[in-house]
Design an enzyme around this catalytic site. Structure first.
Site, mmCIF file in Angstrom:
data_model
loop_
_atom_site.group_PDB
_atom_site.id
_atom_site.type_symbol
_atom_site.label_atom_id
_atom_site.label_comp_id
_atom_site.label_asym_id
_atom_site.label_seq_id
_atom_site.Cartn_x
_atom_site.Cartn_y
_atom_site.Cartn_z
ATOM 1 N N HIS A 193 0.849 -1.209 0.000
ATOM 2 C CA HIS A 193 0.000 0.000 0.000
ATOM 3 C C HIS A 193 0.884 1.259 0.000
ATOM 4 O O HIS A 193 0.817 2.078 0.918
ATOM 5 C CB HIS A 193 -0.919 -0.016 1.226
ATOM 6 C CG HIS A 193 -2.375 0.017 0.888
ATOM 7 N ND1 HIS A 193 -3.009 -1.023 0.249
ATOM 8 C CD2 HIS A 193 -3.334 0.981 1.091
ATOM 9 C CE1 HIS A 193 -4.291 -0.716 0.090
ATOM 10 N NE2 HIS A 193 -4.509 0.496 0.571
ATOM 11 N N ASP A 197 -3.515 6.880 -1.695
ATOM 12 C CA ASP A 197 -4.811 6.522 -2.271
ATOM 13 C C ASP A 197 -4.558 5.833 -3.607
ATOM 14 O O ASP A 197 -3.474 5.953 -4.193
ATOM 15 C CB ASP A 197 -5.665 7.776 -2.464
ATOM 16 C CG ASP A 197 -7.147 7.476 -2.571
ATOM 17 O OD1 ASP A 197 -7.520 6.289 -2.432
ATOM 18 O OD2 ASP A 197 -7.934 8.410 -2.789
ATOM 19 N N GLY A 200 -5.638 0.009 -4.636
ATOM 20 C CA GLY A 200 -6.364 -1.127 -5.187
ATOM 21 C C GLY A 200 -6.328 -1.150 -6.696
ATOM 22 O O GLY A 200 -6.008 -2.164 -7.315
ATOM 23 N N ARG A 201 -6.644 -0.005 -7.315
ATOM 24 C CA ARG A 201 -6.643 0.056 -8.776
ATOM 25 C C ARG A 201 -5.240 -0.102 -9.335
ATOM 26 O O ARG A 201 -5.042 -0.733 -10.375
ATOM 27 C CB ARG A 201 -7.277 1.376 -9.236
ATOM 28 C CG ARG A 201 -8.800 1.385 -9.120
ATOM 29 C CD ARG A 201 -9.394 2.734 -9.449
ATOM 30 N NE ARG A 201 -9.095 3.703 -8.402
ATOM 31 C CZ ARG A 201 -9.395 4.996 -8.466
ATOM 32 N NH1 ARG A 201 -9.976 5.479 -9.568
ATOM 33 N NH2 ARG A 201 -9.126 5.811 -7.470
#
Length: 379
Positions: A193, A197, A200-201
């Protein structure tokens, strides 16, 4: 430290072999298909992947609306936020698609951060910088209760070293099957991560890029994002990621993640094959209809849009067939007069739906659902 790649079971090997057979057959079919038909399918699959991956993150735009946005349509009824997210993801995916056969290609921090900027640059801020590793903690909240952290990423200070290790792993050849490596790449990135932001994509896009670099199929046919975006599958996706625990603990067995991805690959291959079969049948029916009515073959493009996607737009038809504005308008007007199409709306926002004389066989073929099999369950 990254997750160790698990050994495959005999069942896993069988499923991998099934997937390879389906993908090779699809490759053969696409090579023998007309360029126009194959291009339409590629475009649909790209739009479907974009719509699905954004849906997972809460941005809801239908596949047909994504296609319109990709074509530059301004009169698409979506929110400004959904429009921006869709176009940003589509631009990034378009670039990824061009990398599938790029010479002297290598993975790097710059590439990953550049892709992230394409995805999140329109949201860049001091608190959530785009194209840069995060500077603070990051949490994945429980979809059932956003006040609960389902996962907490590694400390920000660990991210540069972890990403350096991931880049080295991406550029190494450990003889693991490409589909397994792609699934592991997804897991590594989403678990680290590294950004504030868009993780995920980015992780799903990395998986698509890794499969595309394998070279068996064009990127549009390689993504499992559309499969992941189906509501039931999305829930299983979150559940499977949650099996890794609430914190970064890479020294564990991730066989369940591999099996989950093999099911996704297998069922997405079935889905694409079903789409190919359905598209061929619909195109053939509509070609026969055009011939029987003495119409120009080019109208099949507009009728195909209606049968497969529920509507057609003049601008899409015009660009797809290389027509002038007047030619496109005349063709559609003639189809409306013949009651093959029904217009809805006015001026640029006008769309065309199936009219009372639209060939019913084409609509039936387009709407006939397919059945998916589970590769680990007996038929």
């Amino acid at each position: 430290m990254l997750f160790p790649t698990p050994a495959l079971t005999p069942d896993d090997d069988r499923v991998v072999a099934d997937i390879e057979t389906m993908r090779q057959e699809l490759r053969h079919q696409l090579r023998s298909a007309s360029a126009e038909w194959a291009e339409r399918l590629r475009k649909y699959l790209t739009a479907d992947a974009v719509a699905a991956s954004n849906f997972i993150e809460g941005f809801r735009v239908s596949t047909v609306d994504v296609e319109d946005l990709m074509d530059g349509e301004r009169d698409v009824e979506v929110s400004e936020v959904n429009r921006e997210e869709t176009l940003a993801y589509q631009r990034m995916m378009t670039y990824i698609q061009t990398l599938h056969d790029a010479p002297d290609f290598s993975y790097g921090k710059g590439l990953l951060n550049g892709l992230h900027w394409m995805l999140q640059g329109h949201r860049h801020s001091v608190r959530k910088p785009a194209g840069q590793w995060r500077r603070g903690p990051v949490y994945v909240t429980d979809p059932r209760d956003p006040s609960i952290a389902a996962y907490t990423g590694p400390d920000a200070g660990e991210v540069p070293a972890l990403m350096a290790e991931l880049v080295d792993w991406l550029n190494a050849d450990d003889r693991t099957h490409p589909l397994i490596r792609a699934a592991m790449g997804h897991l590594h990135l989403v678990s680290i991560h590294p950004w504030a932001d868009g993780n995920g994509r980015m992780s799903r896009s990395l998986q698509t890029l890794m499969i595309a670099r394998e070279g068996v199929l064009a990127p549009e046919f390689s993504s499992i994002e559309a499969w992941l975006g189906r509501p039931g599958n999305t829930w299983e996706y979150y559940r499977e990621l949650a099996q890794r625990g609430p914190r970064y603990l890479p020294d564990q067995d991730v066989s369940g993640w591999i099996r989950f991805n093999l099911v996704a690959y297998h069922q997405q291959a079935q889905t694409v094959q079903g789409r190919v079969d359905r598209s061929r049948v619909v195109w053939g029916i509509l070609s026969d209809f055009a011939e029987s009515t003495g119409a120009d073959e080019r109208i099949v493009a507009a009728l195909y849009e209606v049968a497969m996607f529920g509507r057609a737009r003049r601008s899409r038809y015009e660009h797809a067939e290389g027509l002038s504005l007047q030619q496109a308008q005349r063709d559609l007007r003639d189809l409306v007069t013949a009651e093959v199409l029904t217009p809805v709306g006015r001026t640029r926002a006008r769309t065309y739906l199936a009219g009372p004389r639209f060939p019913e066989r084409a609509l039936e073929a387009a709407r006939t659902p397919m059945t998916l099999t589970h590769p680990y369950q007996p038929v």
